[in-house]
Design a protein around this motif. Structure first.
Motif, PDB file in Angstrom:
ATOM      1  N   SER A   1      64.541  66.033  34.856  1.00 60.27           N
ATOM      2  CA  SER A   1      65.149  65.346  35.990  1.00 60.27           C
ATOM      3  C   SER A   1      64.150  64.381  36.611  1.00 60.27           C
ATOM      4  O   SER A   1      63.004  64.247  36.160  1.00 60.27           O
ATOM      5  N   GLU A   2      64.569  63.725  37.683  1.00 60.34           N
ATOM      6  CA  GLU A   2      63.734  62.745  38.366  1.00 60.34           C
ATOM      7  C   GLU A   2      62.431  63.359  38.878  1.00 60.34           C
ATOM      8  O   GLU A   2      61.400  62.682  38.907  1.00 60.34           O
TER       9      GLU A   2
ATOM     10  N   GLU B   1      60.058  63.323  36.006  1.00 54.51           N
ATOM     11  CA  GLU B   1      59.744  61.920  35.737  1.00 54.51           C
ATOM     12  C   GLU B   1      58.687  61.412  36.721  1.00 54.51           C
ATOM     13  O   GLU B   1      57.711  60.750  36.332  1.00 54.51           O
TER      14      GLU B   1
ATOM     15  N   HIS C   1      68.644  63.810  29.680  1.00 54.26           N
ATOM     16  CA  HIS C   1      69.817  64.546  30.195  1.00 54.26           C
ATOM     17  C   HIS C   1      71.125  63.790  29.980  1.00 54.26           C
ATOM     18  O   HIS C   1      71.999  63.766  30.839  1.00 54.26           O
TER      19      HIS C   1
ATOM     20  N   SER D   1      68.580  61.882  36.476  1.00 62.46           N
ATOM     21  CA  SER D   1      67.516  61.494  35.549  1.00 62.46           C
ATOM     22  C   SER D   1      67.512  59.977  35.406  1.00 62.46           C
ATOM     23  O   SER D   1      68.320  59.277  36.022  1.00 62.46           O
TER      24      SER D   1
END
Length: 558
Positions: free
Chosen positions: A461-462, A465, A484, A490
């Motif tokens: 997910s973010e 990241e 994802h 994401s």
């Protein structure tokens, strides 16, 4: 059906001697057998194999009635012509091809096989045991002929050679083709007359069908019941049928030695020509394989991930395998394995499971069972549920070595570098639990060949990241498998910018319940001018690189 009807009608007519003076029992039996065949074909549903058999039987019976010469090959061709005129697309139907190939082989090989049976002596006809042995031998040889006729097509469409087909036929065909079929015909006749008799016949038919299905399962479950093979080429199929044809010609007992010698000469010449074409065809195929190239194929597995890496040294790595929760549809058996066999791949060097969720994991179970896999790379992540237990059982059953990876792991396979960017060795403080934690603990692997890199981020997910960007991890890659499946949480804009891919691929299914990829995610890639492809629209997507240039993509549209 035709045989039983012909026999019953003839027996009924013979019960009335005066009719024998005025009627040709043979022709009348043939004529009236047409009606049970037509009725049964309608009741049976009119499938390709049913229509083929019905048309052949009808033409054969009408030929008997008219006293015309019986040409079984013309009858077979006429049946095919009728079906193709009514439904031309049937030519490409697997049932059509299997059905006609089996019957052609039966007509062509059976007389040659049976000609070598010992001739019946006068005293043999009076011995019931010897008659039974002769009938059984005949049945086995006829079944063998039909099986030999479909071997290449079974290999082409199902990538297997059924080694138990002959014994299975010997047991199951009499149950279904003789006993159950005779009772079902009687059921059709008695249904309007007696519910009691019909109910009894129906129960007996049901028992025989259920027994047959159980026997099918039994034979299929036997060890080595079938041999898995790569998809044969057209030249290999032609070579097989040419060999069968010329072998059949040489088996004809009435053919003179001079004729057999001439047939042998022609046959050897043709087979030699086809045999020379096989290596040439293999050479043409090998030219399409990566030569000093890295080849990547993102396979269309619906809502899930699966990608095949073929390295310059011919190492083959499968990253994830797609799948559905509860094994409702086996992606491994129905998508991955046929794709690999069609590429003439019979072994996978390494399987990478980015995280243990069904849409990445379930398709790999079949691959572990059917392909020789040297090793599996996973994270430390575990999961509960039946799907994960099936995965663990497949690893144990096939004695596959498992290597646990985490951020910081790196290694070479030939000239290709693998760097693991996630998950960290220790869980980050405040990490989410449940499904989100499993997603965020996905293996993130950056594959580098020369100056080109390929990034596989799993379902992060973010949050992950952002952490990778903050840690100044090398993310820039020419290719990105969209995290994802294009989910909203994401593919953050900073992450896409850090990767700066030339091509990004979303692996997702059509009209999935998760509504992926999210429209906002698609807009982000568009704004950053990234070429974005989708497996639900474009099918399987292949790329190649020589370490300097990224070639492709080539699309195998669904």
């Amino acid at each position: 059906v035709a045989l039983i009807s012909f026999f019953l009608i003839g027996s009924i007519l013979k019960a009335f001697p005066p009719l024998l003076l005025h009627l040709n029992i043979f022709k009348v039996s043939a004529l009236f057998s047409v009606f049970p065949v037509a009725i049964y074909a309608l009741i049976a549903g009119g499938g390709i194999s049913v229509l083929r058999a019905a048309i052949m039987a009808l033409v054969f019976m009408i030929a008997l009635f008219m006293g015309r010469r019986r040409d079984l090959y013309n009858t077979l061709i006429f049946a095919a012509l009728v079906i193709l005129v009514a439904a031309p697309y049937s030519l490409f139907d697997v049932s059509f091809q299997l059905s006609f190939a089996a019957v052609w082989a039966l007509l062509f090989l059976s007389p040659r096989f049976l000609a070598y049976l010992p001739a019946r002596s006068a005293d043999e006809t009076s011995t019931a045991f010897t008659r039974v042995i002769r009938y059984f031998t005949t049945f086995v040889l006829v079944s063998l002929a039909a099986i030999l006729g479909v071997v290449p097509l079974v290999a082409l469409y199902f990538n297997r050679l059924p080694l138990v087909a002959l014994p299975a036929n010997v047991v199951i065909v009499p149950l279904l083709g003789v006993l159950a079929l005779s009772l079902s015909m009687a059921l059709i006749a008695t249904a309007p007359l007696s519910l009691t008799v019909s109910d009894y016949l129906l129960r007996l038919c049901s028992f025989l069908v259920d027994l047959s299905l159980r026997l099918v399962d039994f034979f299929a479950a036997l060890p080595h019941s079938s041999l898995m093979v790569p998809t044969p080429t057209i030249v290999e199929i032609a070579f097989y049928y040419a060999l069968m044809f010329f072998a059949g010609q040489l088996l004809r007992p009435s053919t003179s030695l001079e004729s057999k010698g001439r047939t042998s000469s022609y046959g050897i010449a043709l087979l030699a020509g086809l045999a020379l074409l096989i290596p040439y065809e293999t050479y043409l195929y090998l030219r399409t394989l990566p030569h000093n190239h890295l080849k990547l194929t993102v396979i269309d597995v619906g809502q899930g991930n699966a990608a095949l890496l073929q390295l310059p040294d011919d190492t083959k790595i499968l990253i994830d395998g797609g799948g559905f929760a509860g094994a409702r549809f086996d992606v491994g058996a129905s998508v991955l394995a046929p794709f690999l066999w069609n590429q003439r791949i019979m072994k996978i060097d390494y399987v990478i499971l980015t995280h243990p969720h069904p849409d990445h994991m379930n398709g790999l179970v079949y691959i572990l069972d059917r392909f020789h896999v040297r090793g599996v790379w996973t994270s430390d992540e575990v999961a509960g549920g039946e799907d994960y237990q099936r995965w663990r059982c497949a690893l144990y059953r096939n004695k596959v070595k498992e290597l646990k990876l985490h951020a910081g792991s790196s290694f070479y396979i030939g000239p290709v570098v693998f760097r693991v960017l996630n998950p960290p060795e220790m869980a980050a403080p405040g990490a989410p639990s449940g499904s989100d934690r499993v997603n965020n603990d996905s293996l993130v692997i950056r594959v580098t060949y020369g100056r080109r890199s390929f990034l596989f981020p799993g379902d992060i997910s973010e949050d992950v990241e952002r952490r990778l960007i903050t840690a100044r991890v090398a993310l820039k890659s020419a290719f990105l498998l969209v995290p994802h499946h294009g989910g909203f949480r994401s593919s953050s804009t900073p992450f896409i910018g850090a990767v700066d891919p030339e091509i990004a691929v979303v692996s997702c299914g059509p009209d999935n319940v998760f509504h992926l990829p999210h429209p906002d995610v698609l807009r982000r890639y568009k704004l950053l001018k990234v070429t974005l492809l989708r497996t639900d629209v474009d099918g399987a997507i292949s790329l190649e690189s020589d370490g300097r240039i990224l070639y492709g993509p080539s699309l195998l549209r669904p």
